[in-house]
Design a protein around this motif. Structure first.
Motif, mmCIF file in Angstrom:
data_model
loop_
_atom_site.group_PDB
_atom_site.id
_atom_site.type_symbol
_atom_site.label_atom_id
_atom_site.label_comp_id
_atom_site.label_asym_id
_atom_site.label_seq_id
_atom_site.Cartn_x
_atom_site.Cartn_y
_atom_site.Cartn_z
ATOM 1 N N GLY A 209 0.821 -1.206 0.000
ATOM 2 C CA GLY A 209 0.000 0.000 0.000
ATOM 3 C C GLY A 209 0.856 1.258 0.000
ATOM 4 N N LEU A 210 1.917 1.258 0.818
ATOM 5 C CA LEU A 210 2.841 2.399 0.830
ATOM 6 C C LEU A 210 3.498 2.562 -0.529
ATOM 7 C CD1 LEU A 210 4.664 1.916 4.268
ATOM 8 C CD2 LEU A 210 2.882 3.574 3.720
ATOM 9 N N ARG A 211 3.879 1.445 -1.125
ATOM 10 C CA ARG A 211 4.534 1.487 -2.434
ATOM 11 C C ARG A 211 3.588 2.015 -3.516
ATOM 12 N NH1 ARG A 211 7.333 -4.476 -1.831
ATOM 13 N NH2 ARG A 211 9.333 -3.778 -0.977
ATOM 14 N N MET A 212 2.343 1.585 -3.445
ATOM 15 C CA MET A 212 1.383 2.011 -4.466
ATOM 16 C C MET A 212 1.080 3.508 -4.375
ATOM 17 S SD MET A 212 0.922 -0.507 -6.403
ATOM 18 C CE MET A 212 2.648 -0.910 -6.059
ATOM 19 N N GLU A 213 0.971 4.033 -3.178
ATOM 20 C CA GLU A 213 0.745 5.476 -3.027
ATOM 21 C C GLU A 213 1.906 6.258 -3.631
ATOM 22 O OE1 GLU A 213 -1.861 7.132 -1.976
ATOM 23 O OE2 GLU A 213 -2.981 5.265 -1.640
ATOM 24 N N LYS A 214 3.105 5.754 -3.377
ATOM 25 C CA LYS A 214 4.286 6.408 -3.955
ATOM 26 C C LYS A 214 4.331 6.211 -5.461
ATOM 27 C CE LYS A 214 8.297 8.526 -3.591
ATOM 28 N NZ LYS A 214 8.381 9.935 -3.163
ATOM 29 N N ALA A 215 3.940 5.023 -5.918
ATOM 30 C CA ALA A 215 3.949 4.732 -7.357
ATOM 31 C C ALA A 215 2.998 5.663 -8.097
ATOM 32 C CB ALA A 215 3.559 3.277 -7.601
ATOM 33 N N GLY A 216 1.790 5.870 -7.544
ATOM 34 C CA GLY A 216 0.832 6.763 -8.198
ATOM 35 C C GLY A 216 1.396 8.154 -8.358
ATOM 36 N N ARG A 217 2.090 8.677 -7.332
ATOM 37 C CA ARG A 217 2.660 10.029 -7.425
ATOM 38 C C ARG A 217 3.790 10.083 -8.451
ATOM 39 N NH1 ARG A 217 1.998 9.702 -1.794
ATOM 40 N NH2 ARG A 217 4.226 9.332 -1.462
ATOM 41 N N LEU A 218 4.621 9.040 -8.463
ATOM 42 C CA LEU A 218 5.744 9.026 -9.405
ATOM 43 C C LEU A 218 5.271 8.952 -10.853
ATOM 44 C CD1 LEU A 218 8.205 6.616 -7.537
ATOM 45 C CD2 LEU A 218 8.493 9.073 -7.893
ATOM 46 N N ARG A 225 7.915 5.846 -16.437
ATOM 47 C CA ARG A 225 7.191 4.692 -16.915
ATOM 48 C C ARG A 225 7.015 3.686 -15.781
ATOM 49 N NH1 ARG A 225 10.477 2.114 -21.310
ATOM 50 N NH2 ARG A 225 12.193 2.795 -19.950
ATOM 51 N N ALA A 226 6.088 2.749 -15.975
ATOM 52 C CA ALA A 226 5.787 1.740 -14.956
ATOM 53 C C ALA A 226 7.007 0.910 -14.615
ATOM 54 C CB ALA A 226 4.640 0.842 -15.424
ATOM 55 N N VAL A 227 7.803 0.533 -15.596
ATOM 56 C CA VAL A 227 8.972 -0.298 -15.345
ATOM 57 C C VAL A 227 9.997 0.446 -14.488
ATOM 58 C CG1 VAL A 227 10.135 0.419 -17.500
ATOM 59 C CG2 VAL A 227 10.708 -1.788 -16.418
ATOM 60 N N GLU A 228 10.120 1.751 -14.714
ATOM 61 C CA GLU A 228 11.053 2.552 -13.923
ATOM 62 C C GLU A 228 10.570 2.689 -12.479
ATOM 63 O OE1 GLU A 228 12.813 5.615 -17.289
ATOM 64 O OE2 GLU A 228 10.789 5.945 -16.495
ATOM 65 N N VAL A 229 9.276 2.922 -12.329
ATOM 66 C CA VAL A 229 8.707 3.068 -10.988
ATOM 67 C C VAL A 229 8.804 1.764 -10.213
ATOM 68 C CG1 VAL A 229 6.590 3.501 -9.694
ATOM 69 C CG2 VAL A 229 7.150 4.914 -11.684
ATOM 70 N N SER A 230 8.541 0.655 -10.892
ATOM 71 C CA SER A 230 8.593 -0.642 -10.214
ATOM 72 C C SER A 230 9.987 -0.914 -9.653
ATOM 73 C CB SER A 230 8.181 -1.769 -11.170
ATOM 74 O OG SER A 230 9.129 -1.944 -12.210
ATOM 75 N N HIS A 231 11.016 -0.577 -10.437
ATOM 76 C CA HIS A 231 12.386 -0.779 -9.969
ATOM 77 C C HIS A 231 12.724 0.168 -8.814
ATOM 78 C CE1 HIS A 231 13.518 -2.621 -14.131
ATOM 79 N NE2 HIS A 231 12.965 -3.503 -13.312
ATOM 80 N N MET A 232 12.213 1.361 -8.875
ATOM 81 C CA MET A 232 12.481 2.333 -7.802
ATOM 82 C C MET A 232 11.856 1.914 -6.488
ATOM 83 S SD MET A 232 11.979 5.960 -9.817
ATOM 84 C CE MET A 232 12.239 6.902 -8.316
ATOM 85 N N LEU A 233 10.781 1.133 -6.540
ATOM 86 C CA LEU A 233 10.055 0.730 -5.328
ATOM 87 C C LEU A 233 10.345 -0.714 -4.915
ATOM 88 C CD1 LEU A 233 6.647 2.464 -6.060
ATOM 89 C CD2 LEU A 233 8.472 3.224 -4.540
ATOM 90 N N TYR A 240 4.522 -8.207 -11.897
ATOM 91 C CA TYR A 240 3.962 -8.309 -10.536
ATOM 92 C C TYR A 240 3.578 -6.918 -10.042
ATOM 93 C CZ TYR A 240 3.694 -9.033 -5.487
ATOM 94 O OH TYR A 240 3.266 -9.047 -4.187
ATOM 95 N N PHE A 241 4.409 -5.944 -10.356
ATOM 96 C CA PHE A 241 4.098 -4.557 -9.993
ATOM 97 C C PHE A 241 2.775 -4.127 -10.622
ATOM 98 C CE2 PHE A 241 4.186 -0.145 -11.520
ATOM 99 C CZ PHE A 241 4.191 0.529 -10.320
ATOM 100 N N ASN A 242 2.579 -4.483 -11.882
ATOM 101 C CA ASN A 242 1.350 -4.106 -12.581
ATOM 102 C C ASN A 242 0.130 -4.752 -11.926
ATOM 103 O OD1 ASN A 242 2.636 -2.475 -14.464
ATOM 104 N ND2 ASN A 242 2.927 -4.146 -15.929
#
Length: 264
Positions: A209-218, A225-233, A240-242
């Motif tokens: 949940g914490l990761r997703m809140e951060k992912a939405g902002r990023l 892109r999603a692949v960049e955000v997934s690696h950052m988190l 799996y991130f998707n």
């Protein structure tokens, strides 16, 4: 040095006992003498000796009765009877009263030596036990004081609170339940159950949940892109991130990003 008192109505015997005790070089000091039982009781109450040398037959009171009265206030005092009577009944009664040794007159030096060794050994053992008990009591007092001292809740935090702080500081890494359980010194299984009980959700759901809140902002604010955000988190697998992202927001990362653009 152990204090000793002599109570005997024969002056020669008192002198002999004193002489032999001083000669023995034991840690025993004669601190007083009395020639009758009542004077002996008063003397012991005043001087509080650890050792009493006493005759069994004296004016005014039997030696064993005198010892019994003295031991009411000095229960650890060790007594050595020196008597001119070899009757078995006297010796038996002396043992019953807790007398350490029963010696006969004329007094033999080697027998007195053995008696002194015995009482000194008994007294030294009692001293060690007392010292040990005092140390235990002191430690218990320290422990009680510690337990009764109000804890600073700002410093002494509950395990789950500490765990949450650690998760919030490290959620961008691929942290595991085992890692966080180790931080708060708990078994992973117990930590998992306690976390869910107190937070109302599992460790994985809370962390994602914490990761997703951060992912939405990023995605919306960082132009990533999603692949960049997934690696950052800390997600090793973008697929799996998707899946996690869609379960949390109800839409894919791309749909979420496009929807946010339209709302602006």
């Amino acid at each position: 040095m152990f204090k000793a008192v002599i109570v005997d109505d024969e002056e020669d015997i008192r002198y002999l006992i004193r002489y032999l005790v001083e000669k023995s070089k034991h840690k025993v000091e004669i601190v007083g003498e009395a020639n009758d039982a009542l004077s002996g009781i008063a003397l012991c109450e005043k001087l509080k000796p650890e050792i009493l040398f006493a005759d069994i037959r004296m004016p005014g009171m039997e030696g064993l009765e005198m010892i019994g009265r003295i031991k009411q206030s000095l229960p650890d005092m060790q007594s050595i009877i020196i008597s001119g009577y070899s009757y078995f009944s006297y010796a038996q009664e002396a043992l019953h009263r807790g007398v350490a040794a029963y010696l006969l007159k004329p007094l033999e030096e080697d027998l007195l030596e053995e008696a002194l060794k015995k009482v000194q050994r008994i007294l030294e053992t009692k001293q060690k036990e007392l010292l040990h008990q005092k140390r235990i009591n002191a430690e218990l007092k320290k422990l009680q004081s510690y337990l009764e001292t109000p804890r600073d809740t700002g410093k002494q935090k509950e395990p789950i609170q500490r765990a949450i702080e650690y998760i919030r500081e490290n959620y961008y890494r691929d942290i595991t339940l085992e890692e966080v359980a180790g931080v708060v010194f708990m078994h992973p299984t117990y930590f998992s159950a306690l976390f869910k009980k107190e937070m109302g959700q599992s460790f994985v759901v809370y962390t994602n949940g914490l990761r997703m809140e951060k992912a939405g902002r990023l995605l919306c604010e960082g132009g990533l892109r999603a692949v960049e955000v997934s690696h950052m988190l800390g997600f090793r697998d973008v697929s799996y991130f998707n899946r996690v992202f869609k379960k949390y927001f109800g839409k894919s990362p791309l749909e979420y990003k496009e929807g946010e653009k339209k709302e602006r």
